[in-house]
Design a protein around this motif. Structure first.
Motif, PDB file in Angstrom:
ATOM      1  N   TRP A  46       1.716   1.270  -6.235  1.00 54.37           N
ATOM      2  CA  TRP A  46       1.423   1.539  -5.042  1.00 54.37           C
ATOM      3  C   TRP A  46       2.517   1.981  -4.533  1.00 54.37           C
ATOM      4  N   THR A  47       4.004   2.603  -5.250  1.00 57.38           N
ATOM      5  CA  THR A  47       4.733   3.371  -4.609  1.00 57.38           C
ATOM      6  C   THR A  47       5.032   4.550  -5.552  1.00 57.38           C
ATOM      7  N   GLN A  48       3.957   4.274  -6.926  1.00 54.45           N
ATOM      8  CA  GLN A  48       3.985   5.962  -8.123  1.00 54.45           C
ATOM      9  C   GLN A  48       2.977   6.715  -7.212  1.00 54.45           C
ATOM     10  N   GLU A  49       1.865   6.025  -6.168  1.00 55.50           N
ATOM     11  CA  GLU A  49       0.576   6.927  -5.615  1.00 55.50           C
ATOM     12  C   GLU A  49       1.461   7.834  -4.779  1.00 55.50           C
ATOM     13  N   ARG A  50       1.763   6.412  -4.084  1.00 56.31           N
ATOM     14  CA  ARG A  50       2.520   7.449  -2.665  1.00 56.31           C
ATOM     15  C   ARG A  50       3.640   8.105  -2.956  1.00 56.31           C
ATOM     16  N   VAL A  51       4.624   8.756  -4.398  1.00 59.33           N
ATOM     17  CA  VAL A  51       5.361   9.644  -4.646  1.00 59.33           C
ATOM     18  C   VAL A  51       4.591  10.710  -4.957  1.00 59.33           C
ATOM     19  N   GLU A  52       3.020  10.255  -5.741  1.00 58.85           N
ATOM     20  CA  GLU A  52       2.506  11.572  -6.339  1.00 58.85           C
ATOM     21  C   GLU A  52       1.841  12.186  -4.946  1.00 58.85           C
ATOM     22  N   ALA A  53       1.616  11.328  -4.172  1.00 60.60           N
ATOM     23  CA  ALA A  53       0.674  11.871  -2.569  1.00 60.60           C
ATOM     24  C   ALA A  53       1.561  13.179  -1.954  1.00 60.60           C
ATOM     25  N   LEU A 111       0.461  14.656   6.772  1.00 59.03           N
ATOM     26  CA  LEU A 111       1.225  13.088   6.192  1.00 59.03           C
ATOM     27  C   LEU A 111       1.621  12.307   7.089  1.00 59.03           C
ATOM     28  N   LEU A 112       1.014  12.000   8.188  1.00 55.32           N
ATOM     29  CA  LEU A 112      -0.024  11.084   9.035  1.00 55.32           C
ATOM     30  C   LEU A 112      -0.875   9.816   8.134  1.00 55.32           C
ATOM     31  N   ASP A 113      -1.570  10.348   7.400  1.00 52.72           N
ATOM     32  CA  ASP A 113      -2.543   9.977   6.307  1.00 52.72           C
ATOM     33  C   ASP A 113      -1.745   9.546   5.091  1.00 52.72           C
ATOM     34  N   ALA A 121      -1.750   0.332   6.198  1.00 55.84           N
ATOM     35  CA  ALA A 121      -2.513   0.225   5.254  1.00 55.84           C
ATOM     36  C   ALA A 121      -2.126  -1.176   4.671  1.00 55.84           C
ATOM     37  N   LEU A 122      -0.772  -1.268   3.707  1.00 57.70           N
ATOM     38  CA  LEU A 122      -0.580  -1.858   2.434  1.00 57.70           C
ATOM     39  C   LEU A 122       0.044  -3.215   3.376  1.00 57.70           C
ATOM     40  N   GLY A 123       0.014  -3.202   4.592  1.00 56.69           N
ATOM     41  CA  GLY A 123       0.387  -4.670   5.278  1.00 56.69           C
ATOM     42  C   GLY A 123      -0.542  -5.428   5.690  1.00 56.69           C
ATOM     43  N   GLU A 124      -1.879  -4.823   5.983  1.00 52.71           N
ATOM     44  CA  GLU A 124      -2.400  -5.298   5.878  1.00 52.71           C
ATOM     45  C   GLU A 124      -3.321  -6.414   4.712  1.00 52.71           C
ATOM     46  N   LEU A 125      -2.745  -5.634   4.070  1.00 50.27           N
ATOM     47  CA  LEU A 125      -3.592  -6.423   2.550  1.00 50.27           C
ATOM     48  C   LEU A 125      -2.689  -7.321   2.601  1.00 50.27           C
TER      49      LEU A 125
END
Length: 129
Positions: A46-53, A111-113, A121-125
């Motif tokens: 998830w961190t890698q996906e965030r960095v790529e986004a 940015l908000l997306d 959304a990660l907190g909900e998981l």
């Protein structure tokens, strides 16, 4: 020779009995630290996906990565959207006067997306247990 044949029959019998025993999900979950490993692997992913986004946003909008990361950190701290001047100063090239309003709205929306998808959304998981 007879010993060799008997040993090979025992080995093939052991292999066949092992192959017949299916692994269940429950048996895998009962192993110690299995859930921790899954969480660690997912967090890394998830961190890698965030960095790529974030990098993709910077490429699409021609923004400085450090400035975008700072805007995200500021938003997470204050809960307030970045100011127009902050977004425009993050641009590698100063946008034309007529394009600034559109660029600002587009960057803040993206940015908000990113924040919503990767942070909120990660907190909900974690709360679904």
């Amino acid at each position: 020779m007879a010993n060799l044949q008997r040993d090979s029959k025992q080995i093939s019998h052991q292999k066949s009995t092992r192959a017949k025993k299916p692994l269940s999900l429950n048996s895998l979950l009962k192993k110690p630290n299995y859930e921790e490993k899954v969480e660690t692997v997912f967090e890394d992913f998830w961190t890698q996906e965030r960095v790529e986004a974030i990098q993709q946003l910077c490429i699409e909008e021609n923004l400085k990565v450090e400035a975008v990361n700072q805007m995200i950190a500021d938003y997470k701290f204050s809960g307030k959207e970045p100011l127009k001047e902050t977004v425009l100063s993050a641009c590698n090239e100063k946008p034309k006067l007529l394009e600034r309003k559109k660029i600002f709205a587009r960057v803040v929306s993206k940015l908000l997306d990113i924040i919503n998808k990767f942070d909120d959304a990660l907190g909900e998981l974690g709360q679904e247990e």
